[in-house]
Scaffold this motif. Sequence first.
Motif, PDB file in Angstrom:
ATOM      1  N   VAL A  11       0.835  -1.204   0.000  1.00 40.17           N
ATOM      2  CA  VAL A  11       0.000   0.000   0.000  1.00 40.17           C
ATOM      3  C   VAL A  11       0.869   1.254   0.000  1.00 40.17           C
ATOM      4  CG1 VAL A  11      -1.651   1.344   1.355  1.00 40.17           C
ATOM      5  CG2 VAL A  11      -1.982  -1.113   1.074  1.00 40.17           C
ATOM      6  N   LEU A  12       1.945   1.221   0.765  1.00 38.95           N
ATOM      7  CA  LEU A  12       2.841   2.376   0.834  1.00 38.95           C
ATOM      8  C   LEU A  12       3.546   2.608  -0.498  1.00 38.95           C
ATOM      9  CD1 LEU A  12       4.103   4.602   2.516  1.00 38.95           C
ATOM     10  CD2 LEU A  12       5.748   2.944   3.395  1.00 38.95           C
ATOM     11  N   VAL A  13       3.987   1.524  -1.141  1.00 38.55           N
ATOM     12  CA  VAL A  13       4.615   1.641  -2.460  1.00 38.55           C
ATOM     13  C   VAL A  13       3.648   2.285  -3.443  1.00 38.55           C
ATOM     14  CG1 VAL A  13       5.433   0.328  -4.466  1.00 38.55           C
ATOM     15  CG2 VAL A  13       6.254  -0.257  -2.188  1.00 38.55           C
ATOM     16  N   ALA A  17       4.074   5.892  -5.172  1.00 39.59           N
ATOM     17  CA  ALA A  17       4.178   5.914  -6.629  1.00 39.59           C
ATOM     18  C   ALA A  17       3.076   6.771  -7.249  1.00 39.59           C
ATOM     19  CB  ALA A  17       4.114   4.492  -7.184  1.00 39.59           C
ATOM     20  N   ILE A  18       1.873   6.733  -6.667  1.00 37.52           N
ATOM     21  CA  ILE A  18       0.777   7.556  -7.174  1.00 37.52           C
ATOM     22  C   ILE A  18       1.113   9.042  -7.031  1.00 37.52           C
ATOM     23  CG2 ILE A  18      -1.566   8.337  -6.626  1.00 37.52           C
ATOM     24  CD1 ILE A  18      -2.336   5.447  -6.188  1.00 37.52           C
ATOM     25  N   PHE A  19       1.657   9.413  -5.883  1.00 42.42           N
ATOM     26  CA  PHE A  19       2.007  10.821  -5.654  1.00 42.42           C
ATOM     27  C   PHE A  19       3.070  11.258  -6.653  1.00 42.42           C
ATOM     28  CE2 PHE A  19       1.046  14.038  -2.447  1.00 42.42           C
ATOM     29  CZ  PHE A  19       1.931  15.040  -2.822  1.00 42.42           C
ATOM     30  N   PHE A  20       4.057  10.376  -6.889  1.00 36.55           N
ATOM     31  CA  PHE A  20       5.099  10.698  -7.862  1.00 36.55           C
ATOM     32  C   PHE A  20       4.517  10.780  -9.266  1.00 36.55           C
ATOM     33  CE2 PHE A  20       8.711   9.077 -10.581  1.00 36.55           C
ATOM     34  CZ  PHE A  20       9.374  10.288 -10.629  1.00 36.55           C
ATOM     35  N   GLY A  21       3.549   9.895  -9.581  1.00 37.66           N
ATOM     36  CA  GLY A  21       2.902   9.941 -10.888  1.00 37.66           C
ATOM     37  C   GLY A  21       2.154  11.243 -11.110  1.00 37.66           C
ATOM     38  N   LEU A  22       1.472  11.733 -10.072  1.00 39.93           N
ATOM     39  CA  LEU A  22       0.781  13.025 -10.168  1.00 39.93           C
ATOM     40  C   LEU A  22       1.773  14.165 -10.361  1.00 39.93           C
ATOM     41  CD1 LEU A  22      -1.891  12.564  -7.348  1.00 39.93           C
ATOM     42  CD2 LEU A  22      -2.258  12.481  -9.827  1.00 39.93           C
ATOM     43  N   ALA A  67       3.731   7.999 -16.245  1.00 36.02           N
ATOM     44  CA  ALA A  67       2.780   8.402 -15.208  1.00 36.02           C
ATOM     45  C   ALA A  67       1.611   7.431 -15.140  1.00 36.02           C
ATOM     46  CB  ALA A  67       2.272   9.817 -15.493  1.00 36.02           C
ATOM     47  N   ILE A  68       1.153   6.961 -16.305  1.00 35.06           N
ATOM     48  CA  ILE A  68       0.074   5.970 -16.338  1.00 35.06           C
ATOM     49  C   ILE A  68       0.503   4.694 -15.626  1.00 35.06           C
ATOM     50  CG2 ILE A  68      -1.265   4.459 -17.861  1.00 35.06           C
ATOM     51  CD1 ILE A  68      -1.286   6.768 -19.895  1.00 35.06           C
ATOM     52  N   LEU A  69       1.739   4.269 -15.848  1.00 32.34           N
ATOM     53  CA  LEU A  69       2.248   3.067 -15.188  1.00 32.34           C
ATOM     54  C   LEU A  69       2.236   3.218 -13.676  1.00 32.34           C
ATOM     55  CD1 LEU A  69       5.331   2.164 -17.436  1.00 32.34           C
ATOM     56  CD2 LEU A  69       3.035   1.193 -17.509  1.00 32.34           C
ATOM     57  N   LEU A  70       2.666   4.366 -13.194  1.00 26.01           N
ATOM     58  CA  LEU A  70       2.723   4.589 -11.750  1.00 26.01           C
ATOM     59  C   LEU A  70       1.332   4.633 -11.134  1.00 26.01           C
ATOM     60  CD1 LEU A  70       5.510   7.313 -11.728  1.00 26.01           C
ATOM     61  CD2 LEU A  70       5.718   5.021 -10.768  1.00 26.01           C
TER      62      LEU A  70
END
Length: 261
Positions: A11-13, A17-22, A67-70
């Motif tokens: 969940v943390l990963v 990763a979502i925050f980095f993708g944004l 970004a889509i991948l993340l």
Amino acid sequence: LLRRLASTFAVLVWSSAIFFGLYILLLYIGAVFVDDLARWNHGASELYVEGMPIATGGLGIHFLAGAILLLLGSVQLIERVRNRYIGFHRLVGRIYVVASILTAIGGIIFIILHGTIGGPVMNVGFFLYGLLMAVAAMETVRHARAKRIAVHRAWALRLYVLAIGSWLYRMEYGFWFLSTGSVGSTPNLTGPFDQVMAFFFYLAPLAILEFVLRSRYRPSSLGMKAFASSVLLVATVLLLLMTLIFVFEVWGPAIWEIETA
């Protein structure tokens, strides 16, 4: 305990990763819509060079697909989604594979036409990284179509590890800087640590994954499970620390600056 730690870590990963993708979407893709591609040089130099439209286009594709991948990647790891929503799993999988191939192609085009900031060593390391991602994407699809589900899942995990490579790269640099104060790294990323990192950030996680894949069906002693739990606990704490540092010191301020510009 091991299962709960693994779930917490996953969940943390995904959250990190979502925050980095944004951050990627707002900084790099957002720059395209406001016609300010010079913003690409915010966190690293020489990503945008005026007068090189093909290299710029390749890098733009790399950013968008990456970004889509993340944002989507960890959805495919949720067993309940795979088993109960097969159609959704396949749809996301197709998007994921296409994005992986586009990410690889876009990055390779940029390396060939422009090169990386770190010079020949980084060029080779990142070029190999792109090739491995493309291969993993195609193998994931090939084995899924052949109904070799176990092999398909193994390749999908390899693809996931490669797909979050840009995030891993920053996390690993963060761990190193936090613990050593940037020993062996230079501003133009040509130091000894930088040259090792050009390969380490994806080869090391792949090696760990291969070990896990080959040992997952072997019986484990209580001592081994306790050791694995300890390692995972330390990794979870470090990852949480690095995510908070990046969110409050790098990603968050950059996003705030973009939104208020």
